[in-house]
Design an enzyme around this catalytic site. Structure first.
Site, PDB file in Angstrom:
ATOM      1  N   HIS A  46     -42.678  91.798 -71.749  1.00  0.00           N
ATOM      2  CA  HIS A  46     -43.829  92.345 -71.213  1.00  0.00           C
ATOM      3  C   HIS A  46     -45.089  92.513 -71.767  1.00  0.00           C
ATOM      4  O   HIS A  46     -45.813  93.546 -71.444  1.00  0.00           O
ATOM      5  CB  HIS A  46     -43.408  93.992 -70.720  1.00  0.00           C
ATOM      6  CG  HIS A  46     -42.097  93.767 -69.570  1.00  0.00           C
ATOM      7  ND1 HIS A  46     -41.741  92.727 -69.011  1.00  0.00           N
ATOM      8  CD2 HIS A  46     -41.386  94.717 -69.525  1.00  0.00           C
ATOM      9  CE1 HIS A  46     -40.839  93.173 -67.921  1.00  0.00           C
ATOM     10  NE2 HIS A  46     -40.418  94.172 -68.439  1.00  0.00           N
ATOM     11  N   HIS A  69     -44.116  96.541 -61.916  1.00  0.00           N
ATOM     12  CA  HIS A  69     -42.947  96.838 -62.237  1.00  0.00           C
ATOM     13  C   HIS A  69     -42.705  98.439 -61.459  1.00  0.00           C
ATOM     14  O   HIS A  69     -42.065  99.178 -62.417  1.00  0.00           O
ATOM     15  CB  HIS A  69     -42.955  96.981 -63.894  1.00  0.00           C
ATOM     16  CG  HIS A  69     -41.699  97.085 -64.476  1.00  0.00           C
ATOM     17  ND1 HIS A  69     -40.611  97.911 -64.501  1.00  0.00           N
ATOM     18  CD2 HIS A  69     -41.379  96.184 -65.600  1.00  0.00           C
ATOM     19  CE1 HIS A  69     -39.561  97.521 -65.086  1.00  0.00           C
ATOM     20  NE2 HIS A  69     -39.971  96.512 -65.853  1.00  0.00           N
ATOM     21  N   GLU A 110     -39.199  92.713 -59.439  1.00  0.00           N
ATOM     22  CA  GLU A 110     -40.509  92.141 -60.138  1.00  0.00           C
ATOM     23  C   GLU A 110     -40.730  90.752 -59.695  1.00  0.00           C
ATOM     24  O   GLU A 110     -39.802  90.095 -60.302  1.00  0.00           O
ATOM     25  CB  GLU A 110     -40.212  92.296 -61.714  1.00  0.00           C
ATOM     26  CG  GLU A 110     -39.915  93.641 -61.922  1.00  0.00           C
ATOM     27  CD  GLU A 110     -39.436  93.870 -63.166  1.00  0.00           C
ATOM     28  OE1 GLU A 110     -39.980  93.334 -64.444  1.00  0.00           O
ATOM     29  OE2 GLU A 110     -38.250  94.527 -63.376  1.00  0.00           O
TER      30      GLU A 110
HETATM   31  C1  BGC Z   1     -36.194  94.228 -67.985  1.00  0.00           C
HETATM   32  C2  BGC Z   1     -35.533  95.193 -68.402  1.00  0.00           C
HETATM   33  C3  BGC Z   1     -36.319  96.414 -69.136  1.00  0.00           C
HETATM   34  C4  BGC Z   1     -37.269  96.869 -67.963  1.00  0.00           C
HETATM   35  C5  BGC Z   1     -37.986  97.696 -68.705  1.00  0.00           C
HETATM   36  C6  BGC Z   1     -37.196  94.727 -66.820  1.00  0.00           C
HETATM   37  O1  BGC Z   1     -38.157  93.850 -66.164  1.00  0.00           O
HETATM   38  O2  BGC Z   1     -35.796  92.936 -67.696  1.00  0.00           O
HETATM   39  O3  BGC Z   1     -34.463  94.676 -69.391  1.00  0.00           O
HETATM   40  O4  BGC Z   1     -35.312  97.341 -69.555  1.00  0.00           O
HETATM   41  O5  BGC Z   1     -37.973  95.827 -67.535  1.00  0.00           O
HETATM   42  O6  BGC Z   1     -38.745  97.458 -69.798  1.00  0.00           O
END
Ligand code: BGC
Length: 373
Positions: free
Chosen positions: A131, A205, A338
């Site tokens: 991310h 998210h 997402e």
């Molecule tokens: C990921 C997860 C993660 C979550 C929060 C998602 O996009 O695929 O593995 O725990 O985001 O960070």
């Protein structure tokens, strides 16, 4: 006479919008101070209201802090996880409502090469980069401007990410516009330009629970995902490169089924959905890619997107340690859709390219529309 009366009825909302600032008939955009970051930057919270839908977005992380919509009885309520104050976000959280970038999801071992040059990013998720890095787009201050118009109240957030920031090449200018259009439709438009080749994968998210934050799990919500295929991963959630059919797996949501129906069959620790689905149609016409229905509240969520994939995540890692609106957030207390390019695209030549070059304009549009039945 009758003719002019119906014409009037048609014209009123339009005229109302023309005089948007201040006297808006159908929508309003207001802003308020929302506190300061630890390094002293003032944060503003924007409230976008159109009919019975209200969305709040702040300049820290371009984070959606709240979405309120009616349930089947007409009662308006919160449908996202998050905090009432800035402090909650500053203390750390798993990307609630966040705008994620420069590259959403994982890059294997935080390494990639582009135009023959090796790049190394911080690894912040086991052996991988997740991310956007240690200080991704969810932790920076965005500049906001009012871009409201006939389609509804809207705020555009801009952030300039410098060359080398979090290890990525090129100065990247990103604009994310949040609009609350008629019929309870939150539209998010992303645009970006760069002065050097760079990987990019922007998404939002938001954690949804259509019965409200901390109203129980989302396992009884019914989901349809227009995806025949998905990208299998290794144990660290990095795609193997294979694109496999969902048929015969717990990932088959082509016909609606409850999220909980087959969740325990997923071999992961903790069990749950955290997968990239390959959407069947990629088009600028925004086809419906996901549909969620919560029989308890009667609320429905329809996701449309231009993106080739969606990470469907069921809050597997929520363990009660984060306390937000409504209380302590527990496992399966929410789901995320997402919309994005596939994880680790930069290291997989067979995935749709997620590289932006100078002269090109990155665009993605995703909308989350609510209804009841
Ligand atoms: C990921 C997860 C993660 C979550 C929060 C998602 O996009 O695929 O593995 O725990 O985001 O960070």
């Amino acid at each position: 006479m009758l003719m002019s009366f119906s014409l009037m009825a048609l014209l009123v909302p339009v005229i109302g919008f023309a005089g948007f600032a201040g006297s808006a008939a159908e929508g309003t955009l207001t802003k308020q101070p929302f506190g300061n970051t630890t390094d002293g930057h003032a944060v503003e919270l924007y409230t976008l209201k159109n009919g019975t839908m209200t969305v709040k977005v702040m300049t820290y992380g371009a984070i959606i802090t709240s979405i309120e919509v009616p349930d089947k009885a007409g009662k308006i309520g919160e449908v996202t996880l998050g905090f009432d104050t800035l402090e909650g976000y500053l203390k750390g959280h798993p990307y609630f409502g966040s705008t994620v970038g420069r590259v959403g999801n994982r890059i294997a071992k935080g390494k990639f090469s582009l135009n023959g040059k090796e790049y190394t990013l911080a690894t912040n998720n086991g052996p991988n980069a997740l991310h956007g890095g240690l200080k991704g787009f969810d932790k920076v201050i965005w500049k906001a401007e009012d871009v409201s118009g006939p389609d509804g109240p809207a705020v555009r957030m801009t952030y300039v990410s410098k060359d080398g920031e979090e290890g990525y090449p090129g100065t990247l200018t990103t604009k994310v516009t949040f609009r609350v259009a008629a019929h309870h439709d939150l539209q998010i438009d992303y645009e970006a330009t760069t002065d050097a080749d760079t990987p990019i994968n922007l998404t939002n998210h938001t954690y949804f629970n259509l019965s409200g934050p901390n109203s129980g799990t989302i396992l009884h919500h019914e989901l349809m995902l227009a995806a025949d295929r998905y990208t299998p991963t290794d144990a660290t959630l990095i795609p193997t490169g294979e694109i496999a059919p969902v048929e015969g797996t717990p990932l088959d949501f082509r016909k609606p089924k409850t999220i909980g129906a087959h969740i325990q069959q997923i071999k992961a620790d903790p069990a749950g959905y955290d997968h990239n689905f390959v959407l069947n149609a990629q088009s600028e016409r925004l086809p419906i890619m996901a549909h969620v229905y919560d029989p308890q509240s009667g609320r429905e969520l329809i996701m449309r997107t231009t993106e080739p994939g969606v990470q469907f995540y069921t809050g597997n890692f929520l363990d009660g340690s984060v306390v937000g609106k409504g209380g302590a957030y527990k496992q399966y207390g929410a789901f995320c859709l997402e919309a994005q390019h596939f994880p680790d695209s930069i290291n997989h030549a067979n995935f749709p390219s997620a590289v932006l070059k100078p002269g090109q304009v990155y665009k993605q549009t995703t909308s989350y529309q609510f209804a009841t039945r």
